[in-house]
Design a protein around this motif. Sequence first.
Motif, PDB file in Angstrom:
ATOM      1  N   VAL A 153       0.872  -1.097   0.018  1.00  0.00           N
ATOM      2  CA  VAL A 153       0.108   0.086   0.316  1.00  0.00           C
ATOM      3  C   VAL A 153       0.696   1.142   0.032  1.00  0.00           C
ATOM      4  CG1 VAL A 153      -1.378   1.708   1.563  1.00  0.00           C
ATOM      5  CG2 VAL A 153      -1.957  -1.208   1.050  1.00  0.00           C
ATOM      6  N   VAL A 154       1.811   1.042   0.385  1.00  0.00           N
ATOM      7  CA  VAL A 154       2.462   2.514   1.322  1.00  0.00           C
ATOM      8  C   VAL A 154       3.569   2.305  -0.047  1.00  0.00           C
ATOM      9  CG1 VAL A 154       4.586   3.425   2.119  1.00  0.00           C
ATOM     10  CG2 VAL A 154       2.821   2.486   3.864  1.00  0.00           C
ATOM     11  N   ALA A 155       4.140   1.630  -0.751  1.00  0.00           N
ATOM     12  CA  ALA A 155       5.169   1.286  -1.694  1.00  0.00           C
ATOM     13  C   ALA A 155       4.218   1.909  -3.188  1.00  0.00           C
ATOM     14  CB  ALA A 155       5.753   0.238  -1.908  1.00  0.00           C
ATOM     15  N   ASP A 156       3.318   1.441  -3.382  1.00  0.00           N
ATOM     16  CA  ASP A 156       2.534   2.145  -4.542  1.00  0.00           C
ATOM     17  C   ASP A 156       1.948   3.447  -4.526  1.00  0.00           C
ATOM     18  OD1 ASP A 156       2.160  -0.161  -5.429  1.00  0.00           O
ATOM     19  OD2 ASP A 156      -0.153  -0.247  -4.217  1.00  0.00           O
ATOM     20  N   GLU A 157       2.611   4.236  -3.545  1.00  0.00           N
ATOM     21  CA  GLU A 157       1.851   5.558  -2.885  1.00  0.00           C
ATOM     22  C   GLU A 157       3.661   6.819  -2.824  1.00  0.00           C
ATOM     23  OE1 GLU A 157      -0.377   7.052  -3.386  1.00  0.00           O
ATOM     24  OE2 GLU A 157      -1.882   5.222  -3.713  1.00  0.00           O
ATOM     25  N   LEU A 158       4.508   5.958  -3.249  1.00  0.00           N
ATOM     26  CA  LEU A 158       6.101   6.254  -2.508  1.00  0.00           C
ATOM     27  C   LEU A 158       6.561   6.537  -3.305  1.00  0.00           C
ATOM     28  CD1 LEU A 158       7.083   5.752   0.894  1.00  0.00           C
ATOM     29  CD2 LEU A 158       6.496   7.829   0.066  1.00  0.00           C
ATOM     30  N   SER A 159       6.922   7.646  -4.356  1.00  0.00           N
ATOM     31  CA  SER A 159       8.066   7.231  -5.991  1.00  0.00           C
ATOM     32  C   SER A 159       9.499   7.028  -5.539  1.00  0.00           C
ATOM     33  CB  SER A 159       7.535   8.768  -6.471  1.00  0.00           C
ATOM     34  OG  SER A 159       8.694   9.332  -6.033  1.00  0.00           O
ATOM     35  N   ARG A 160       9.630   6.973  -4.327  1.00  0.00           N
ATOM     36  CA  ARG A 160      10.626   6.556  -4.276  1.00  0.00           C
ATOM     37  C   ARG A 160      11.448   4.640  -3.921  1.00  0.00           C
ATOM     38  NH1 ARG A 160       9.219  10.524   0.016  1.00  0.00           N
ATOM     39  NH2 ARG A 160       9.360   9.238   1.534  1.00  0.00           N
ATOM     40  N   LYS A 161      10.244   4.261  -3.478  1.00  0.00           N
ATOM     41  CA  LYS A 161      10.267   3.220  -3.048  1.00  0.00           C
ATOM     42  C   LYS A 161       9.533   2.217  -3.950  1.00  0.00           C
ATOM     43  CE  LYS A 161      12.184   3.940   0.833  1.00  0.00           C
ATOM     44  NZ  LYS A 161      13.837   2.696   1.099  1.00  0.00           N
TER      45      LYS A 161
END
Length: 238
Positions: A153-161
């Motif tokens: 969920v978080v990686a989908d929203e963080l372009s650096r991950k």
Amino acid sequence: MNLAIIGYGKMGQLLERIAKQRGHKIVSIIDTHNVADFDSDAFRSASVAFEFTTPQTAVDNIKRAWEQNVKVVCGTTGWASALPSVLETLRSDGKSLFWASNFSVGVNIFWAINRKMARLMNRFAQYEVDIEEIHHIHKKDAPSGTAVTLAEVVADELSRKNGWTLSPQREHDKIEITAIRQGDVCGIHTIRYESHEDTITLTHEAKSREGFALGAVVAAEFMEDKEGYFTMDDLLQL
């Protein structure tokens, strides 16, 4: 509603109790000693079967239930890599599955909050993010399915991950997950955003397994008149 249980460990027993409290009938219980009961009139009479077993047996259990035209609510984690092929079978054969890595209403709200939080934190590259999950010593998979979903969920929203990795392995473009097994902990999930100046922490702690079981029974009730693939997002409309 007639219900079946596949896997009669702590969760299976809790599902039985809560389902009966809500007025349902348990018509079949299948565990390692009686897998032949998949091919029984009792099992076939179930509208929905709960599948809470192991990553190694989940897919086969789902397909065996489908062979008897029984819908499945699955809470087993650790087999997500096989989900695309399972969904292919579901669509081609007209079967039904409700799958969740966590049936707790609170955890699903936690995921929704973290999606919005990550969208905001995407603007602040000075914050590194990591996840820690703690569960009882009998939990078979690591990291937990809940932690994996949180990381995705978080990686989908963080372009650096781009995805996640399990500690102690580290990759700068992945979210590190630390998995701890101790005592009889039901589940504690913490996500940290840390910079040189401060730390932002969000935590969800399960107080008992009853929230998971209740969510699964509600999912079965939701599935009674539906066909296809469903998740907690469909149930809770998050």
